[in-house]
Design an enzyme around this catalytic site. Sequence first.
Site, mmCIF file in Angstrom:
data_model
loop_
_atom_site.group_PDB
_atom_site.id
_atom_site.type_symbol
_atom_site.label_atom_id
_atom_site.label_comp_id
_atom_site.label_asym_id
_atom_site.label_seq_id
_atom_site.Cartn_x
_atom_site.Cartn_y
_atom_site.Cartn_z
ATOM 1 N N CYS A 98 61.139 20.140 35.188
ATOM 2 C CA CYS A 98 61.429 18.894 36.081
ATOM 3 C C CYS A 98 62.355 18.927 37.031
ATOM 4 O O CYS A 98 63.434 19.313 36.962
ATOM 5 C CB CYS A 98 61.251 17.776 35.120
ATOM 6 S SG CYS A 98 61.831 16.052 35.885
ATOM 7 N N CYS A 177 60.843 10.505 29.816
ATOM 8 C CA CYS A 177 61.897 10.748 30.830
ATOM 9 C C CYS A 177 63.271 10.016 30.086
ATOM 10 O O CYS A 177 63.095 8.876 29.983
ATOM 11 C CB CYS A 177 61.775 10.286 32.047
ATOM 12 S SG CYS A 177 63.191 10.231 33.365
ATOM 13 N N GLN A 203 67.122 -2.596 43.272
ATOM 14 C CA GLN A 203 67.745 -1.525 42.886
ATOM 15 C C GLN A 203 67.436 -1.305 41.212
ATOM 16 O O GLN A 203 67.293 -2.010 40.833
ATOM 17 C CB GLN A 203 69.106 -1.898 42.578
ATOM 18 C CG GLN A 203 69.971 -2.060 43.987
ATOM 19 C CD GLN A 203 70.217 -0.666 44.754
ATOM 20 O OE1 GLN A 203 70.047 0.253 44.069
ATOM 21 N NE2 GLN A 203 70.468 -0.666 45.975
ATOM 22 N N TYR A 232 68.803 -5.493 57.138
ATOM 23 C CA TYR A 232 67.534 -4.759 56.030
ATOM 24 C C TYR A 232 68.117 -5.701 54.809
ATOM 25 O O TYR A 232 68.357 -5.045 53.832
ATOM 26 C CB TYR A 232 68.412 -3.112 55.898
ATOM 27 C CG TYR A 232 68.389 -2.378 57.186
ATOM 28 C CD1 TYR A 232 67.092 -2.014 57.718
ATOM 29 C CD2 TYR A 232 69.704 -2.548 57.969
ATOM 30 C CE1 TYR A 232 67.135 -1.230 59.065
ATOM 31 C CE2 TYR A 232 69.581 -1.763 59.018
ATOM 32 C CZ TYR A 232 68.647 -0.966 59.541
ATOM 33 O OH TYR A 232 68.739 -0.310 60.596
ATOM 34 N N GLU A 256 64.736 -8.185 58.208
ATOM 35 C CA GLU A 256 64.054 -7.336 57.536
ATOM 36 C C GLU A 256 62.736 -6.884 57.749
ATOM 37 O O GLU A 256 62.148 -7.913 58.429
ATOM 38 C CB GLU A 256 64.165 -7.722 56.094
ATOM 39 C CG GLU A 256 63.010 -7.328 55.024
ATOM 40 C CD GLU A 256 63.427 -5.661 54.632
ATOM 41 O OE1 GLU A 256 62.493 -4.873 54.613
ATOM 42 O OE2 GLU A 256 64.750 -5.382 54.673
ATOM 43 N N ASP A 297 72.540 -2.683 55.340
ATOM 44 C CA ASP A 297 72.105 -1.984 53.887
ATOM 45 C C ASP A 297 70.723 -1.129 54.416
ATOM 46 O O ASP A 297 69.470 -1.611 53.895
ATOM 47 C CB ASP A 297 71.655 -2.899 52.984
ATOM 48 C CG ASP A 297 71.107 -2.414 51.538
ATOM 49 O OD1 ASP A 297 71.486 -1.009 51.423
ATOM 50 O OD2 ASP A 297 70.948 -2.921 50.464
ATOM 51 N N CYS A 324 73.084 4.726 50.946
ATOM 52 C CA CYS A 324 72.562 5.529 49.897
ATOM 53 C C CYS A 324 72.557 6.812 50.167
ATOM 54 O O CYS A 324 72.256 7.893 49.220
ATOM 55 C CB CYS A 324 71.098 4.870 49.421
ATOM 56 S SG CYS A 324 69.915 5.306 50.666
#
Length: 367
Positions: A98, A177, A203, A232, A256, A297, A324
């Site tokens: 995986c 998983c 999130q 965002y 957004e 963001d 991120c």
Amino acid sequence: MSRSRRPRARQQRGRSVVGERYETVVGPVAHGGHCVARVGEEQRVVFVRHALPGERVVVELTEGTEGDRFWRGDAVEVLTPAADRVVPPCPYAGPGLCGGCDFQHVSLAGQRALKAEVVREQLRRLARLEVDVEVEAVPGDTDGLGWRTRQRYVPLGGGARGMRKHRSHEVIPVERCLIESPEGPSYEVRGSWFEVAAGGFWQVHPGAPEALVAAVLEALDPRPGESALDLYAGVGLFSRFLLDAVGPDGRVCAVEGDAPAVRLAKRNCPGLHATAGDVGTVLATEYDAPFDLVVLDPPRVGAKRAVVEQVVDRRPRAVAYVACDPAALARDVAIFAEHGYVLQGLRAFDLFPMTHHVECVALLSPR
């Protein structure tokens, strides 16, 4: 994770080297869940998965031809293990299996050290900054497992399911998983409930919303009567608490790209001024008054120059940048610096244990 990044179609540059094996000592970690090594007489760069810096390993090449600048490979045999190497808790983690997790073979402390080094290296290389980085643990997982509250599998028929290999369409059958949470996401943060559309962004780590809200509020230190711009903004996670902080004499505006998310943000955040549209396009014509505070963001590609320049044009006293991707963050930090906004603080959070992903909250303010 159900899907791995797919390789782009690449032009063949000579004989394929896939399957060749080399013994080598692994070099530093690199952004993307692999380490850098060099093999052969030409000391060709290989991006190696399932390895750790300093280990002596046997690398089996998984992508590349003779004329390529670099190759990709897996550490299929570890001759000299690093101190942070552990037995992967997941039976589907390893070479040829995986592709969802990058660091199952690394202790949690070791994973966070690797991620911190990646953030440091990206800021050093792309923003010319030397920054001390510590990746913080976040409550909500169990030894790095059981945190992913939204999960997708590949259906295989007959009730079976699977996950894809790294950079491949090939599917590996799996029963379960280990990073998947036994519970779905909670949309309550600090006593406030958020309405989120089915399939809408939220999130996936259960501790992420609280950790990010706390970090953003700590960075911005919003005061009664101030104005804030949330870019965002999603369904209004940060807007909700900025409204509380600036009070009835303050103002919070949000932009957004997803129109349904904007409709939900208005319901989640009474009193919010929100606009649906591309952030750069909206800022070119709206919300052009000065703002005291800005939250950025952006998606993984970052805010980029057009948005950064619109932000600094509002002359905020503080910008909280939620990132991120450390490379995108570093590139945007460099653009902010061109306009006199410097990195004043940085926190990093381990919101994606067992993977190479890391979330950062950066504070930028005028020099």
